[in-house]
Design a protein around this motif. Structure first.
Motif, short mmCIF file in Angstrom:
data_model
loop_
_atom_site.label_atom_id
_atom_site.label_comp_id
_atom_site.label_asym_id
_atom_site.label_seq_id
_atom_site.Cartn_x
_atom_site.Cartn_y
_atom_site.Cartn_z
N VAL A 123 0.98 -1.36 0.06
CA VAL A 123 -0.06 0.12 0.07
C VAL A 123 0.66 1.50 0.08
CG1 VAL A 123 -1.69 1.32 1.25
CG2 VAL A 123 -2.21 -0.96 1.11
N PHE A 124 1.85 1.20 0.97
CA PHE A 124 2.81 2.34 0.98
C PHE A 124 3.71 2.64 -0.32
CE2 PHE A 124 3.12 1.73 5.79
CZ PHE A 124 1.72 2.19 6.19
N ALA A 125 3.96 1.53 -1.04
CA ALA A 125 4.80 1.48 -2.09
C ALA A 125 3.71 2.10 -3.09
CB ALA A 125 5.48 0.12 -2.60
N ALA A 141 6.80 18.06 1.29
CA ALA A 141 6.40 17.13 2.43
C ALA A 141 6.10 15.88 1.95
CB ALA A 141 5.37 18.11 3.06
N PRO A 142 5.28 15.71 0.90
CA PRO A 142 4.75 14.24 0.42
C PRO A 142 5.82 13.27 0.36
CG PRO A 142 3.71 16.03 -0.84
CD PRO A 142 4.78 16.62 0.08
N PHE A 143 7.43 13.93 -0.15
CA PHE A 143 8.23 12.81 -0.42
C PHE A 143 8.75 12.39 1.00
CE2 PHE A 143 8.30 15.66 -4.14
CZ PHE A 143 7.86 14.95 -5.16
N PHE A 144 8.94 13.38 2.14
CA PHE A 144 9.65 12.90 3.37
C PHE A 144 8.44 12.19 4.09
CE2 PHE A 144 11.92 17.08 2.58
CZ PHE A 144 13.23 16.49 2.40
N GLY A 145 7.23 12.35 3.60
CA GLY A 145 6.18 11.54 4.53
C GLY A 145 6.17 10.21 3.94
N THR A 146 6.57 9.86 2.50
CA THR A 146 6.43 8.48 1.95
C THR A 146 7.92 7.89 2.37
OG1 THR A 146 5.44 9.41 -0.16
CG2 THR A 146 6.69 7.15 -0.17
N ALA A 147 8.86 8.45 2.56
CA ALA A 147 10.19 8.01 3.21
C ALA A 147 9.80 7.55 4.59
CB ALA A 147 11.27 8.92 3.12
N THR A 148 9.05 8.03 5.31
CA THR A 148 8.78 7.70 6.66
C THR A 148 8.02 6.63 6.64
OG1 THR A 148 8.99 10.04 7.47
CG2 THR A 148 7.90 8.56 8.77
N LEU A 149 6.77 6.29 5.93
CA LEU A 149 6.09 5.23 5.77
C LEU A 149 6.71 3.94 5.30
CD1 LEU A 149 2.81 6.89 4.32
CD2 LEU A 149 3.01 6.09 6.48
N MET A 150 7.80 4.16 4.43
CA MET A 150 8.51 2.99 3.73
C MET A 150 9.60 2.58 4.82
SD MET A 150 6.75 2.56 1.07
CE MET A 150 7.77 1.19 0.49
N ALA A 151 9.88 3.52 5.67
CA ALA A 151 10.80 3.04 6.53
C ALA A 151 9.97 2.31 7.64
CB ALA A 151 11.64 4.35 7.49
N ILE A 152 8.85 2.59 8.02
CA ILE A 152 7.93 2.02 9.10
C ILE A 152 7.79 0.46 8.34
CG2 ILE A 152 5.71 1.58 9.98
CD1 ILE A 152 5.86 4.80 10.35
N ALA A 153 7.26 0.43 7.15
CA ALA A 153 7.30 -0.98 6.39
C ALA A 153 8.33 -1.72 6.11
CB ALA A 153 6.64 -0.40 4.93
N PHE A 154 9.72 -1.20 6.21
CA PHE A 154 10.76 -1.80 6.42
C PHE A 154 10.91 -2.61 7.83
CE2 PHE A 154 15.30 -2.38 7.43
CZ PHE A 154 15.89 -2.48 6.11
N LEU A 168 12.61 -1.65 -0.49
CA LEU A 168 12.04 -0.65 0.54
C LEU A 168 13.29 0.40 0.70
CD1 LEU A 168 9.92 -2.73 2.82
CD2 LEU A 168 9.03 -1.06 1.22
N ALA A 169 14.26 -0.21 1.13
CA ALA A 169 15.57 0.68 1.46
C ALA A 169 15.65 1.82 0.37
CB ALA A 169 16.87 -0.06 1.49
N LEU A 170 15.94 1.40 -0.81
CA LEU A 170 15.91 2.36 -2.12
C LEU A 170 15.14 3.38 -2.10
CD1 LEU A 170 17.15 -0.13 -4.83
CD2 LEU A 170 18.49 1.63 -3.71
N ILE A 171 13.50 2.75 -2.00
CA ILE A 171 12.66 3.82 -1.94
C ILE A 171 12.75 4.83 -0.69
CG2 ILE A 171 9.98 4.10 -1.60
CD1 ILE A 171 9.64 1.21 -2.85
N VAL A 172 13.30 4.47 0.51
CA VAL A 172 13.50 5.49 1.62
C VAL A 172 14.37 6.40 1.00
CG1 VAL A 172 14.23 5.59 4.06
CG2 VAL A 172 12.51 3.77 3.40
N VAL A 173 15.54 5.90 0.55
CA VAL A 173 16.62 6.84 0.33
C VAL A 173 16.36 7.69 -0.99
CG1 VAL A 173 18.76 7.00 -0.85
CG2 VAL A 173 18.23 5.22 0.95
N PHE A 174 15.81 7.57 -1.77
CA PHE A 174 15.50 8.27 -3.28
C PHE A 174 14.15 9.11 -2.83
CE2 PHE A 174 18.23 5.28 -5.17
CZ PHE A 174 19.06 6.14 -5.64
#
Length: 413
Positions: A42-44, A185-198, A104-110
């Protein structure tokens, strides 16, 4: 037969009904690993529609044209498509869990880097890296869910499509809520969600050993030699052209704020999610895959032509209604295409999925830039008329290969 026995026999569920009841019950009785993977998916998928409400804002803040901003989609899907060819090669050597976590890690970074962009070209480049992570995660997530879920392949695919639909619907909403405050802000928000998913997958997903047989790099391309998979992928290429014309170009013709665009595409995504999970299986059972596919493609072509006509007379309410209707039709087609891709050939599912996704995401990569360039050059209606023609071509390909697709169909009732 007595009257009493006739009454009892008339209410006794058939074998098909029992199967459907069992699958319905098993849909919600899944291992924790399935739910963790689905939530991460979902987050992805939120990343696809996340930028939609902020496209006009990005254009203004980074002094870019609509066609330049559309490259955020193009770079993302182009890399996703090409990377699909190596996902099976990677996951068959290191296992599904490690592949998911790398993605997931790559998504968080980029995603984080996207929020720091100083120019549209930097943002386009970071979205390309995001696409690589998305490919590793998305292709493997489907295989993991199919392998771990209870209730059979159909239930697993519906779970996956539910995650896709929910992510696509929540992406614009999150993009609007955060982007209305600040476009970064949406980019940083997505990175946070993907870190939680990781973290969730590290904890909940059991180790998935690498398959005994390693996938060759050429396997996805070889899989496309199968006429049924080639037909499905070819039709999906033109279908995705229509899909992403709506997603990438409609925000520029609505004339709304980020909140307004987000609300429209949230409604679009909800319609997509509901129809992919609840409507598509019913239609497939009733009419079969080929009839459902060609029928909904035809309706979608008419819908896109309607958006084009509405854009010509600047009728925003009509565009909004037709966009949400398009979401419903897209939801049905997403499920049908995915089920065909996973079952129409004799290739292993991850290999078939990689070959299919390579072709169909190329359509998603091409559409945003072509649509916005056509709109800039010839006016707002033209991209939708071209997309409608693309859907007619998708219908033609499906009908030309219907003999191969029909072999996959369950018996209609």
């Amino acid at each position: 037969m007595t009257a009493e026995s006739a009454v009892h026999s008339s209410h006794e569920p058939s074998g098909t009904e029992k199967t459907l009841e069992a699958e319905k019950a098993s849909f919600f009785r899944q291992p924790k690993a399935v739910w963790a993977t689905a939530i991460a998916a979902v987050f992805a998928f939120m990343g696809i529609g996340l930028v939609d409400p902020i496209l006009p804002s990005i254009a203004v803040n980074l002094k870019a044209t609509p066609s330049e901003v559309s490259l955020l989609f193009t770079s993302y899907f182009l890399v996703t498509a090409v990377a699909m060819l190596v996902t099976g090669f990677v996951s068959s050597r290191i296992g599904g869990k490690k592949t998911l976590l790398i993605g997931l890690a790559l998504i968080v970074v980029f995603a984080s880097l996207s929020g720091t962009s100083g120019s549209v070209w930097q943002l386009v480049g970071f979205r390309a890296g995001w696409g690589l992570g998305n490919a590793l995660f998305v292709a493997t997530a489907l295989a993991v869910i199919v392998g771990v879920a209870t209730g059979g392949t159909s239930t697993a695919i519906i779970l996956y499509e539910a995650a896709l639909g929910l992510g696509i619907s929540l992406g614009p909403l999150a993009g609007a809520l955060l982007g209305g405050w600040k476009w970064r802000a949406p980019f940083f928000g997505t990175a946070t969600l993907m870190a939680i998913a990781f973290i969730a997958l590290v904890v909940m997903l059991p180790k998935t050993p690498a398959p005994a047989k390693k996938t060759r790099l050429s396997a996805p391309i070889r899989a496309l030699a199968h006429a049924g998979l080639r037909t499905t992928a070819g039709s999906a290429f033109f279908y995705n052209f229509g899909f992403f014309t709506v997603l990438a170009f409609v925000p520029f013709i609505l004339g709304m704020s980020a909140y307004g665009i987000g609300a429209v595409f949230f409604g679009w995504g909800v319609a997509l999610a509901l129809c992919s999970v609840f409507v598509a299986p019913q239609l497939q059972t009733r009419f079969g895959d080929v009839k459902v596919l060609t029928g909904t493609l035809a309706c979608l072509a008419l819908d896109l032509a309607g958006i084009g006509l509405s854009a010509a007379v600047h009728s925003v309410p009509a565009i909004v209604v037709l966009v949400i209707v398009a979401g419903a039709l897209l939801g049905v087609n997403n499920t049908v295409y995915t089920e065909l891709a996973m079952g129409v050939s004799d290739s292993p599912r991850p290999v078939a999925s990689a070959g299919y996704n390579f072709v169909r995401w190329m359509g998603g990569a091409l559409a945003p830039y072509v649509a916005t360039k056509l709109g800039e050059t010839f006016g707002a209606p033209i991209p939708f008329f071209v997309a409608a023609v693309a859907l007619v071509i998708a219908i033609g390909i499906a009908l030309a290969g219907r003999a191969y697709l029909s072999e996959h169909e369950p018996a209609a009732v």
